[in-house]
Motif scaffolding. Sequence first.
Motif, mmCIF file in Angstrom:
data_model
loop_
_atom_site.group_PDB
_atom_site.id
_atom_site.type_symbol
_atom_site.label_atom_id
_atom_site.label_comp_id
_atom_site.label_asym_id
_atom_site.label_seq_id
_atom_site.Cartn_x
_atom_site.Cartn_y
_atom_site.Cartn_z
ATOM 1 N N VAL A 21 0.941 -1.134 -0.026
ATOM 2 C CA VAL A 21 -0.025 0.046 0.069
ATOM 3 C C VAL A 21 0.980 1.339 -0.038
ATOM 4 N N VAL A 22 1.958 1.139 0.787
ATOM 5 C CA VAL A 22 2.871 2.340 0.833
ATOM 6 C C VAL A 22 3.420 2.564 -0.544
ATOM 7 N N LEU A 23 3.906 1.456 -1.324
ATOM 8 C CA LEU A 23 4.126 1.539 -2.830
ATOM 9 C C LEU A 23 2.988 1.767 -3.727
ATOM 10 N N ARG A 24 1.849 2.029 -3.266
ATOM 11 C CA ARG A 24 0.727 2.406 -4.282
ATOM 12 C C ARG A 24 0.177 1.195 -4.882
ATOM 13 N N VAL A 25 0.268 0.038 -4.274
ATOM 14 C CA VAL A 25 -0.095 -1.275 -5.060
ATOM 15 C C VAL A 25 -1.412 -1.827 -4.021
ATOM 16 N N LYS A 26 -2.531 -1.847 -4.407
ATOM 17 C CA LYS A 26 -3.545 -2.536 -3.721
ATOM 18 C C LYS A 26 -3.561 -3.832 -3.438
ATOM 19 N N PRO A 27 -3.380 -4.599 -2.625
ATOM 20 C CA PRO A 27 -3.372 -5.979 -2.186
ATOM 21 C C PRO A 27 -4.969 -6.433 -2.784
ATOM 22 N N TYR A 28 -4.963 -7.440 -3.667
ATOM 23 C CA TYR A 28 -6.235 -7.739 -4.562
ATOM 24 C C TYR A 28 -6.588 -9.152 -4.087
ATOM 25 N N TYR A 29 -5.751 -10.304 -4.371
ATOM 26 C CA TYR A 29 -6.031 -11.704 -3.917
ATOM 27 C C TYR A 29 -4.822 -12.114 -3.309
ATOM 28 N N LEU A 30 -5.387 -13.065 -2.135
ATOM 29 C CA LEU A 30 -4.532 -14.096 -1.290
ATOM 30 C C LEU A 30 -5.013 -15.537 -2.004
ATOM 31 N N HIS A 31 -4.112 -16.283 -2.803
ATOM 32 C CA HIS A 31 -4.566 -17.328 -3.299
ATOM 33 C C HIS A 31 -4.625 -18.411 -2.304
ATOM 34 N N HIS A 32 -5.365 -19.568 -2.270
ATOM 35 C CA HIS A 32 -5.234 -20.569 -1.438
ATOM 36 C C HIS A 32 -4.077 -21.489 -2.417
ATOM 37 N N GLY A 33 -3.240 -22.133 -2.101
ATOM 38 C CA GLY A 33 -2.440 -23.060 -2.782
ATOM 39 C C GLY A 33 -2.928 -24.006 -3.759
ATOM 40 N N ASP A 34 -2.839 -23.887 -5.117
ATOM 41 C CA ASP A 34 -3.507 -24.956 -6.097
ATOM 42 C C ASP A 34 -2.773 -26.301 -5.916
ATOM 43 N N LEU A 35 -3.511 -27.184 -6.501
ATOM 44 C CA LEU A 35 -3.022 -28.574 -6.390
ATOM 45 C C LEU A 35 -2.091 -29.034 -7.478
ATOM 46 N N ALA A 36 -1.274 -28.062 -7.493
ATOM 47 C CA ALA A 36 -0.219 -28.517 -8.756
ATOM 48 C C ALA A 36 0.618 -29.445 -8.303
ATOM 49 N N VAL A 37 1.166 -30.422 -9.298
ATOM 50 C CA VAL A 37 1.882 -31.347 -9.042
ATOM 51 C C VAL A 37 3.311 -31.090 -8.328
ATOM 52 N N GLY A 38 3.628 -31.939 -7.349
ATOM 53 C CA GLY A 38 5.001 -31.586 -6.465
ATOM 54 C C GLY A 38 4.934 -30.622 -5.475
ATOM 55 N N THR A 39 3.818 -30.004 -5.240
ATOM 56 C CA THR A 39 3.892 -28.631 -4.315
ATOM 57 C C THR A 39 3.099 -28.728 -3.011
ATOM 58 N N GLY A 40 2.867 -30.064 -2.610
ATOM 59 C CA GLY A 40 2.303 -30.228 -1.326
ATOM 60 C C GLY A 40 2.979 -29.642 -0.132
ATOM 61 N N HIS A 41 4.167 -29.615 0.032
ATOM 62 C CA HIS A 41 4.926 -29.227 0.841
ATOM 63 C C HIS A 41 4.747 -27.705 1.184
ATOM 64 N N PHE A 42 4.085 -27.140 0.049
ATOM 65 C CA PHE A 42 3.632 -25.495 0.160
ATOM 66 C C PHE A 42 2.305 -25.203 0.684
ATOM 67 N N ARG A 43 1.576 -26.145 0.550
ATOM 68 C CA ARG A 43 -0.052 -25.832 0.759
ATOM 69 C C ARG A 43 -0.369 -25.902 2.283
ATOM 70 N N THR A 44 -0.972 -24.921 2.772
ATOM 71 C CA THR A 44 -1.707 -24.937 4.020
ATOM 72 C C THR A 44 -3.140 -25.511 3.874
ATOM 73 N N SER A 45 -3.715 -25.820 5.121
ATOM 74 C CA SER A 45 -5.248 -26.294 5.037
ATOM 75 C C SER A 45 -6.111 -25.018 4.831
ATOM 76 N N ILE A 46 -7.325 -25.066 4.246
ATOM 77 C CA ILE A 46 -8.199 -23.975 4.190
ATOM 78 C C ILE A 46 -8.511 -23.248 5.497
ATOM 79 N N THR A 47 -8.397 -24.087 6.551
ATOM 80 C CA THR A 47 -9.060 -23.846 7.867
ATOM 81 C C THR A 47 -7.812 -22.794 8.430
ATOM 82 N N GLU A 48 -6.753 -23.043 8.138
ATOM 83 C CA GLU A 48 -5.374 -22.501 8.591
ATOM 84 C C GLU A 48 -5.248 -21.290 7.905
ATOM 85 N N GLY A 49 -5.635 -21.235 6.484
ATOM 86 C CA GLY A 49 -5.672 -19.898 5.770
ATOM 87 C C GLY A 49 -6.842 -18.925 6.265
ATOM 88 N N GLN A 50 -8.010 -19.526 6.704
ATOM 89 C CA GLN A 50 -9.054 -18.683 7.340
ATOM 90 C C GLN A 50 -8.823 -18.241 8.570
#
Length: 372
Positions: free
Chosen positions: A277-306
């Motif tokens: 925001v200081v840099l004049r950029v409006k935060p728009y989306y916070l994406h939950h991690g997608d089910l991309a192959v080999g990325t399970g170690h990056f994903r949180t649960s939806i409950t954790e995200g909420q």
Amino acid sequence: MGARACETDAREHEGAQDDTRRTSRRVSELVDQGLVDRGEIEALERVAERFSVAITKDLVDLATPGDPNDPITKQFVPSKRELRILPEERVDPIGDDPHTPVKGITHRYPDRLLLKPVHVCPAYCRFCFRREKVGPGSEVLSREELAAALGYIRAHEEVWEVILSGGDPMILPPRKLAEITAALAAIEHVRVLRLHTRVPVMEPGRVDEVMARALRAPDLTTYVVLHTNHVRELGPKAREAIGRLVDAGIPMLSQTVLLRGVNDDAETLKELFRELVVLRVKPYYLHHGDLAVGTGHFRTSITEGQSIVRELRQGLSGIAQPTYVLDIPGGYGKVPIGPGYLGPEGEDGRRTVEDPWGRRHGYPPGGGEGAG
């Protein structure tokens, strides 16, 4: 367009790739830079056989070699954990393919679509949802293919907004981007151009005044959406690049992926969103991690995200809060999945509403009944 024009485009694209010659693309180079241990070479070479490896000099300069919690290293340096493929993971996790009527177009929503002129990025995020389609040697739309994609947009008058994606469209030469911008501006029903990019943090030197001019055209409103996940990505060069775009009259938004071990706590996200925001950029989306192959170690649960988003609501200005969203696997669209605060309606029509700190309050029936 003739063969000579196609050859010119190819040379310009190769020139853009030459600008990234300091990009590290081999595991051995990462070892030399102290980004991975020599004992991991064999496992990481197996990762590199399937998934791209690329980290720019600008990102290496921001990294802290040897720090197991370094957010730059975690995002861009391959890990042997990528070899663990889970049953629920997908090559096309958000379902682009069923919504691809012509090459280079993804048309999922009626009033907007993706135009993907290139499937190359300056660096490769280890969590990328298009990670098996984006990489060195990946294709650029030919003149004929781009013309067909633009023809599709012209034929669909419901399309109000075109989103340039890929890959990263800002890796293209400014001349090519200016051609695409002008072609879209000439389509009467297209009013908004949105460009999704990581370039201002991956390789900020590309973002100069020529690039900024290439993204603007009369009768077309351009937005740039910056993908950034941690405040450490916003080094001095990135800040200058963002400033050049905003000073050129281009409004900026941001999107962030929630990543375990990188930004999966409220304080880290608060720091990032406030600085944006200081840099004049409006935060728009916070994406939950997608089910991309080999990325399970990056994903949180939806409950954790909420839970994280609920904590953001308690102590972060509204202009600094993005919408927490999930791209439903299979191509069914993006939906908000943030925590709920409104309770069910009772028999008397009253509801309970929870405030940001968890206290519940009654709310009377709506609709103005009894007013006279």
